[in-house]
Design a protein around this motif. Structure first.
Motif, PDB file in Angstrom:
ATOM      1  N   ASN A 224       0.806  -1.222   0.000  1.00 46.71           N
ATOM      2  CA  ASN A 224       0.000   0.000   0.000  1.00 46.71           C
ATOM      3  C   ASN A 224       0.839   1.271   0.000  1.00 46.71           C
ATOM      4  OD1 ASN A 224      -1.587  -2.218   1.629  1.00 46.71           O
ATOM      5  ND2 ASN A 224      -3.079  -0.874   0.634  1.00 46.71           N
ATOM      6  N   GLY A 225       2.050   1.177   0.556  1.00 47.06           N
ATOM      7  CA  GLY A 225       2.870   2.388   0.617  1.00 47.06           C
ATOM      8  C   GLY A 225       4.345   2.052   0.559  1.00 47.06           C
ATOM      9  N   VAL A 226       5.119   2.917  -0.072  1.00 45.42           N
ATOM     10  CA  VAL A 226       6.569   2.741  -0.201  1.00 45.42           C
ATOM     11  C   VAL A 226       7.260   3.980   0.381  1.00 45.42           C
ATOM     12  CG1 VAL A 226       8.500   2.414  -1.788  1.00 45.42           C
ATOM     13  CG2 VAL A 226       6.274   1.362  -2.298  1.00 45.42           C
ATOM     14  N   VAL A 227       8.175   3.751   1.298  1.00 48.96           N
ATOM     15  CA  VAL A 227       8.901   4.855   1.931  1.00 48.96           C
ATOM     16  C   VAL A 227      10.374   4.743   1.556  1.00 48.96           C
ATOM     17  CG1 VAL A 227       9.587   5.903   4.128  1.00 48.96           C
ATOM     18  CG2 VAL A 227       7.297   4.875   3.881  1.00 48.96           C
ATOM     19  N   GLU A 228      10.945   5.824   1.050  1.00 45.56           N
ATOM     20  CA  GLU A 228      12.373   5.814   0.761  1.00 45.56           C
ATOM     21  C   GLU A 228      13.108   6.074   2.069  1.00 45.56           C
ATOM     22  OE1 GLU A 228      13.371   8.504  -2.361  1.00 45.56           O
ATOM     23  OE2 GLU A 228      15.378   7.656  -2.612  1.00 45.56           O
ATOM     24  N   ALA A 229      13.879   5.096   2.519  1.00 43.65           N
ATOM     25  CA  ALA A 229      14.540   5.218   3.818  1.00 43.65           C
ATOM     26  C   ALA A 229      15.909   4.560   3.770  1.00 43.65           C
ATOM     27  CB  ALA A 229      13.683   4.579   4.917  1.00 43.65           C
ATOM     28  N   PRO A 230      16.881   5.238   3.108  1.00 48.03           N
ATOM     29  CA  PRO A 230      18.230   4.656   3.105  1.00 48.03           C
ATOM     30  C   PRO A 230      18.756   4.523   4.535  1.00 48.03           C
ATOM     31  CG  PRO A 230      18.214   6.893   2.177  1.00 48.03           C
ATOM     32  CD  PRO A 230      16.800   6.511   2.367  1.00 48.03           C
ATOM     33  N   TRP A 231      19.456   3.433   4.802  1.00 47.45           N
ATOM     34  CA  TRP A 231      19.983   3.096   6.134  1.00 47.45           C
ATOM     35  C   TRP A 231      18.818   2.866   7.115  1.00 47.45           C
ATOM     36  CZ3 TRP A 231      24.470   2.373   4.207  1.00 47.45           C
ATOM     37  CH2 TRP A 231      24.965   3.276   3.248  1.00 47.45           C
ATOM     38  N   GLY A 232      17.658   2.574   6.570  1.00 45.66           N
ATOM     39  CA  GLY A 232      16.441   2.488   7.386  1.00 45.66           C
ATOM     40  C   GLY A 232      16.349   1.271   8.258  1.00 45.66           C
ATOM     41  N   ALA A 233      17.283   0.316   8.124  1.00 38.24           N
ATOM     42  CA  ALA A 233      17.287  -0.841   9.017  1.00 38.24           C
ATOM     43  C   ALA A 233      18.241  -0.644  10.191  1.00 38.24           C
ATOM     44  CB  ALA A 233      17.683  -2.116   8.260  1.00 38.24           C
ATOM     45  N   HIS A 234      19.083   0.368  10.138  1.00 40.19           N
ATOM     46  CA  HIS A 234      20.053   0.598  11.214  1.00 40.19           C
ATOM     47  C   HIS A 234      19.331   0.754  12.552  1.00 40.19           C
ATOM     48  CE1 HIS A 234      22.685   2.993  13.858  1.00 40.19           C
ATOM     49  NE2 HIS A 234      23.658   2.326  13.268  1.00 40.19           N
ATOM     50  N   PRO A 235      19.769   0.153  13.633  1.00 44.11           N
ATOM     51  CA  PRO A 235      21.052  -0.552  13.864  1.00 44.11           C
ATOM     52  C   PRO A 235      21.029  -2.039  13.514  1.00 44.11           C
ATOM     53  CG  PRO A 235      19.878  -0.339  15.931  1.00 44.11           C
ATOM     54  CD  PRO A 235      19.029   0.329  14.892  1.00 44.11           C
ATOM     55  N   THR A 236      19.947  -2.545  12.909  1.00 48.73           N
ATOM     56  CA  THR A 236      19.976  -3.939  12.451  1.00 48.73           C
ATOM     57  C   THR A 236      20.665  -3.970  11.086  1.00 48.73           C
ATOM     58  OG1 THR A 236      17.825  -3.910  11.313  1.00 48.73           O
ATOM     59  CG2 THR A 236      17.810  -4.373  13.686  1.00 48.73           C
ATOM     60  N   SER A 237      20.935  -5.162  10.595  1.00 45.67           N
ATOM     61  CA  SER A 237      21.679  -5.282   9.344  1.00 45.67           C
ATOM     62  C   SER A 237      20.745  -5.210   8.146  1.00 45.67           C
ATOM     63  CB  SER A 237      22.439  -6.612   9.308  1.00 45.67           C
ATOM     64  OG  SER A 237      21.531  -7.692   9.270  1.00 45.67           O
ATOM     65  N   PRO A 274      15.608  12.179  10.623  1.00 42.24           N
ATOM     66  CA  PRO A 274      16.433  11.141   9.996  1.00 42.24           C
ATOM     67  C   PRO A 274      17.846  11.631   9.684  1.00 42.24           C
ATOM     68  CG  PRO A 274      14.237  11.113   9.050  1.00 42.24           C
ATOM     69  CD  PRO A 274      14.299  12.315   9.961  1.00 42.24           C
ATOM     70  N   ALA A 275      17.984  12.902   9.302  1.00 43.59           N
ATOM     71  CA  ALA A 275      19.312  13.439   8.969  1.00 43.59           C
ATOM     72  C   ALA A 275      20.188  13.489  10.223  1.00 43.59           C
ATOM     73  CB  ALA A 275      19.173  14.828   8.360  1.00 43.59           C
ATOM     74  N   ASP A 276      19.600  13.940  11.347  1.00 39.73           N
ATOM     75  CA  ASP A 276      20.363  13.978  12.605  1.00 39.73           C
ATOM     76  C   ASP A 276      20.712  12.564  13.062  1.00 39.73           C
ATOM     77  OD1 ASP A 276      20.217  16.694  12.623  1.00 39.73           O
ATOM     78  OD2 ASP A 276      18.522  16.806  14.030  1.00 39.73           O
ATOM     79  N   TYR A 277      19.776  11.652  12.855  1.00 44.53           N
ATOM     80  CA  TYR A 277      20.026  10.260  13.242  1.00 44.53           C
ATOM     81  C   TYR A 277      21.233   9.709  12.474  1.00 44.53           C
ATOM     82  CZ  TYR A 277      19.265   5.282  14.121  1.00 44.53           C
ATOM     83  OH  TYR A 277      19.430   3.973  14.501  1.00 44.53           O
ATOM     84  N   LEU A 278      21.208   9.943  11.168  1.00 44.61           N
ATOM     85  CA  LEU A 278      22.286   9.425  10.332  1.00 44.61           C
ATOM     86  C   LEU A 278      23.633  10.022  10.758  1.00 44.61           C
ATOM     87  CD1 LEU A 278      23.079   7.695   7.889  1.00 44.61           C
ATOM     88  CD2 LEU A 278      22.626   9.674   6.432  1.00 44.61           C
ATOM     89  N   ALA A 279      23.638  11.315  11.034  1.00 43.50           N
ATOM     90  CA  ALA A 279      24.881  11.966  11.459  1.00 43.50           C
ATOM     91  C   ALA A 279      25.350  11.375  12.796  1.00 43.50           C
ATOM     92  CB  ALA A 279      24.663  13.467  11.584  1.00 43.50           C
ATOM     93  N   ALA A 280      24.415  11.195  13.736  1.00 40.92           N
ATOM     94  CA  ALA A 280      24.785  10.660  15.056  1.00 40.92           C
ATOM     95  C   ALA A 280      25.288   9.227  14.951  1.00 40.92           C
ATOM     96  CB  ALA A 280      23.587  10.736  15.999  1.00 40.92           C
ATOM     97  N   ALA A 281      24.759   8.491  13.976  1.00 43.11           N
ATOM     98  CA  ALA A 281      25.177   7.089  13.800  1.00 43.11           C
ATOM     99  C   ALA A 281      26.505   6.987  13.059  1.00 43.11           C
ATOM    100  CB  ALA A 281      24.091   6.317  13.046  1.00 43.11           C
ATOM    101  N   GLY A 282      27.097   8.127  12.721  1.00 43.99           N
ATOM    102  CA  GLY A 282      28.420   8.100  12.097  1.00 43.99           C
ATOM    103  C   GLY A 282      28.390   8.362  10.599  1.00 43.99           C
TER     104      GLY A 282
END
Lengths: 295, 266
Positions: A224-237, A274-282
């Protein structure tokens, strides 16, 4: 190509309601739709029932007070065998649970997928799965064997949340890791299914017969819906793109020690963009460098 | 250099003893969960039962056991695909023999990895959950490796949460059928099986230097034992060499503190 299912994570979660039964794809510490889960953590949603091959999303939803009930066979972070926040909730007696064998879990999803009330199984017979789930009933074979079997009830989902490697705006997708897990059955068992993707691609990318046979178990009509979420599984693989963030999961696990630790963790890793999350995750490069787990 | 049995460690004794579980299985999926069971299954496949099937620990069937730990240049030799969904297809059909490490086991082989103490709604210690234990034990052969043989593992009465079923027919209702097949139990003290009265756990051999009363005192129920108790067979030099190949980083040295020898120093 008029079909366009692109949505934001917030738009997906806004379609969910209090008390819904939500299936979450992936397996333990692998390919969990964490960007969508963090959106739930930020939302006012409550009293959810979650069905999962449980990983860190289960502990986070417990810690944030989002769960009324959990239907599971196990909860584990893979590299860290036990899930600290899930354990805390269980040991406090605050969580309503349906603990099953992990094969029964997929059996319940398959029943729901086929709109059947139940599927018969031997799994569970003689075990305490029957004792701790007094609602589970048995059914007698109508044939000459007259065997008595567990009638695994359909686990019908109001919504399924999955994270995939690639998707197009029409809802077709590819799972490129070595194991597709049970995402297909979550999708089929659900009234509505939302997928986040590492990479949004053009439909022409799926014109590959070899991959279509093994990597595309979820046809687009299920989505029903598609979300673009690169690195969206972090911290899982998310194989083959990146591995489990072990350091991150260790820090997360430590926050089960007390409420203030979780509050601090939440401010840093949930109540952010999401941008802050990505930055904080390295950053993207760091996540891309996380080694795939060796089992 | 091939190690000699005199230099054999307890880990290697247990790996070789546990490998025996798969000796006569033929062509089944061998699943060893945890280091000793994984190396035991690998040793069986690499030596006396090459018909066994095994995965790389994730999703591919491999034609030779994959060494444990970081792989360096080693690439698994894929011969098929066995993702989790297909593992269920396989195991509900019975063509599998797993070896696991429950946290509790009782006299008739019921096993637990779910939770301990309290009641189920509020356990004292939450562990993994049932995982695949109910389905595994109802459908195919299962063996166990127990690194700490004591009465908290081999419990009196029943395990707190019956995840894996045992030989307790009173737990089944009329008309219910199982394919229960509990095989070998290897601990740090001894080798056992379910050949006792009504399939009760029974002692088969004592590891070198272990006394019978030590085993009985550390078992929470009455453990049957034969009049003649052999000593667990030490691995051959060839087996030790294979174990070293299958565990190139010597992860087995860390199973117990001080990496004890198989034969205690006099």
């Amino acid at each position: 190509m008029p079909l366009d299912k692109m949505m934001s994570a917030a738009e997906v979660i806004a379609e969910l309601r209090d008390g819904m039964t939500i299936g979450i794809g992936g397996w333990g510490g692998r390919r969990k739709p964490m960007a969508l889960v963090r959106e739930i953590l930020r939302s006012p949603l409550r009293e959810l029932t979650v069905v999962s091959y449980g990983g860190p999303e289960v502990g986070m939803l417990c810690a944030a007070g989002k769960l009324r009930r959990l239907i599971y066979g196990f909860v584990s972070l893979d590299v860290i065998p036990l899930e600290a926040h899930f354990r805390r909730a269980r040991q406090a007696g605050t969580l309503e649970v349906m603990e099953l064998d992990e094969g029964l879990l997929q059996w319940g999803l398959r029943a729901a997928a086929m709109r059947l009330p139940f599927l018969p199984a031997r799994t569970g017979l003689g075990s305490d799965v029957m004792r701790v789930n007094p609602d589970l009933a048995t059914v007698r074979s109508p044939y000459a064997d007259a065997e008595s079997l567990l009638a695994m009830p359909a686990l019908t989902l109001d919504a399924a949340l999955l994270h995939v490697n690639r998707a197009d705006r029409r809802g077709s997708s590819q799972l490129l890791g070595p194991d597709p897990f049970f995402d297909e059955w979550f999708a089929r068992a659900a009234t509505r299914c939302y997928i986040s993707c590492e990479e949004r691609v053009d439909t022409s990318c799926f014109d590959d017969a070899q991959l279509a046979r093994v990597a595309m178990p979820i046809e687009r009509s299920l989505v029903n819906g598609v979300v673009e979420a690169p690195w969206g599984a972090h911290p899982t693989s998310c194989a083959p793109h990146y591995g489990i963030d072990v350091k991150h999961l260790k820090e997360y696990s430590a926050t089960a020690a007390d409420d203030s630790a979780w509050d601090e963790w939440r401010q840093r890793w949930v109540d952010c963009s999401p941008a802050d999350y990505l930055a904080a995750a390295g950053g993207a490069e760091h996540i891309a460098s996380l080694p795939l787990p060796v089992f | 250099m091939i190690a000699s049995p005199a230099e054999c460690r307890l880990s290697e004794l247990c790996i070789a003893a546990a490998a025996e579980a798969w000796r006569d299985d033929g062509e089944v999926l061998a699943t060893g969960i945890g280091l000793v069971p994984r190396l035991a299954a690998s040793l069986a496949m690499a030596s006396f039962n090459p018909e066994l099937m095994m995965t790389d620990g994730e999703a591919y069937l491999v034609s030779e056991p994959v060494p444990v730990g970081p792989r360096g240049d080693y690439r698994p030799r894929i011969e098929g695909w066995m993702p989790y969904a297909r593992v269920f297809d396989n195991l509900w059909g019975g063509r599998r023999h797993a070896m696991v490490t429950p946290v509790q086991v009782d006299r008739y082989g019921q096993s637990n990895i779910s939770c301990i103490g309290g009641d189920f709604q509020r356990p004292k210690v939450q562990l993994l959950g049932c995982r695949g234990f109910p389905g595994n034990t109802v459908h195919h052969a299962n063996s166990m490796f127990i690194p700490q043989h004591n009465a908290r593992v081999f419990v009196k009465g029943e395990v707190d949460m019956v995840a894996g079923i045992g030989y307790r027919s009173e737990r089944l209702e009329p008309g219910q059928r199982t394919f229960i097949d509990l095989r070998l139990v290897v601990s740090n003290l001894c080798v056992m099986d379910f050949g006792g009265t009504d399939h009760a756990l029974r002692l088969r051999s004592l590891h070198p230097g272990v006394r019978l009363d030590e085993v009985l005192d550390n078992t929470g129920f009455s453990l049957e034992y034969p009049e003649q108790l052999p000593s667990t067979t030490l691995p051959s030099p060839e087996q030790l060499a294979l174990i070293a190949e299958l565990d190139p980083h010597d992860l087995r040295a860390a199973i117990w503190p001080d990496n004890p020898p198989a034969v205690p120093l006099a």
